[in-house]
Design a protein around this motif. Sequence first.
Motif, mmCIF file in Angstrom:
data_model
loop_
_atom_site.group_PDB
_atom_site.id
_atom_site.type_symbol
_atom_site.label_atom_id
_atom_site.label_comp_id
_atom_site.label_asym_id
_atom_site.label_seq_id
_atom_site.Cartn_x
_atom_site.Cartn_y
_atom_site.Cartn_z
ATOM 1 N N ARG A 261 0.831 -1.211 0.000
ATOM 2 C CA ARG A 261 0.000 0.000 0.000
ATOM 3 C C ARG A 261 0.865 1.260 0.000
ATOM 4 N N TYR A 264 2.818 1.815 -3.393
ATOM 5 C CA TYR A 264 2.009 2.326 -4.502
ATOM 6 C C TYR A 264 1.501 3.740 -4.228
ATOM 7 N N GLU A 265 1.101 4.029 -3.003
ATOM 8 C CA GLU A 265 0.562 5.356 -2.693
ATOM 9 C C GLU A 265 1.633 6.441 -2.735
ATOM 10 N N ASN A 266 2.900 6.043 -2.654
ATOM 11 C CA ASN A 266 3.995 7.009 -2.668
ATOM 12 C C ASN A 266 4.952 6.793 -3.840
ATOM 13 N N TYR A 300 -4.304 -6.043 -0.859
ATOM 14 C CA TYR A 300 -4.289 -4.615 -1.185
ATOM 15 C C TYR A 300 -4.729 -4.391 -2.631
ATOM 16 N N ILE A 304 -8.289 -2.126 -4.293
ATOM 17 C CA ILE A 304 -8.312 -0.916 -5.116
ATOM 18 C C ILE A 304 -8.917 -1.167 -6.493
#
Length: 305
Positions: A261, A264-266, A300, A304
């Motif tokens: 998570r 991918y988010e950063n 995860y 999404i």
Amino acid sequence: MRRIAAAFAMLLPMIAFAQNYSIGTGGQSGIYYPFGGALAKVWSDEVSSINVKAEVTAASVENTIKVVRGDMLAGIAMGNVVMDAYQGEGKFPAKMPVKVLFALYPNLVHPMTLQNSDIQKLEDLKGKRVSLGAPGSGTAVTSAALLKTLGINPEKDINAVYLNYSETTNALANGQIDAGFIVGGQGVGAVTQIALTHKLRVIPISQEERQSFIAEYPAYSEYTIPEGIYNNVPATDTLSIWNVLVVHADMTDDMAYELTRVAYENMGEVRKVVKVAEATIPANAKQLAGVPLHPGAEKYLNSIQ
């Protein structure tokens, strides 16, 4: 003063709780090291329970072994090496407890010589001094396998040496070797640098050679390096193999979920360091067929969709 002491006392348990880990990368002249360093920073900044540093290694094989031993939190490795580990083949005498968090970006096979060399194709490597890559690296695994499919015995038909990226390009530039292999991302620094200072030839891999190799090693794909990626190097046909993040199969689902998570988010922060991270997107997470994703990473990715 009491407030400062109280605040510090509250902070101590948090500091003590954070555990130190490493992510296995490669040599400092390749892409693994900056990619791993960028991931390590993101994880350290965003996951409160861990501190992660990038560790310089001989790359894929070493990283996979150290992950299996529990010496590393994760390692960057070429997909074929991780597949060998999962299946107990190649450098691995038995099936290893490995899983993949997600695929990163494709590595390209760069067989290189200088333009004034008489080496025009791979079969011309017979009898030559050739760097096959650092010991324990994915480059060494790939280059040896490729030569074998062409009927070239790396132990008998060439004068093989085992050098890392920068050692390979330095030896090529200084005339100490006739050719060398680098298996790295498009635009890898070591190839970029030698192409700026010397007239470089990336030896093309013919369609017949590519198809023969892929038939035996289906984790690979055909790829054409576009003209202009390296100074004065025309479009060149080659092979590609995806790099992945390998972890121990016993990693907790919660840890795998959080690492995936946060990564991918950063990923925007990682792309500021390494351009190839543009390929590191959820849609590419399962590019390596044959080795399962960790259930935490899968959770995860499912969340999404």
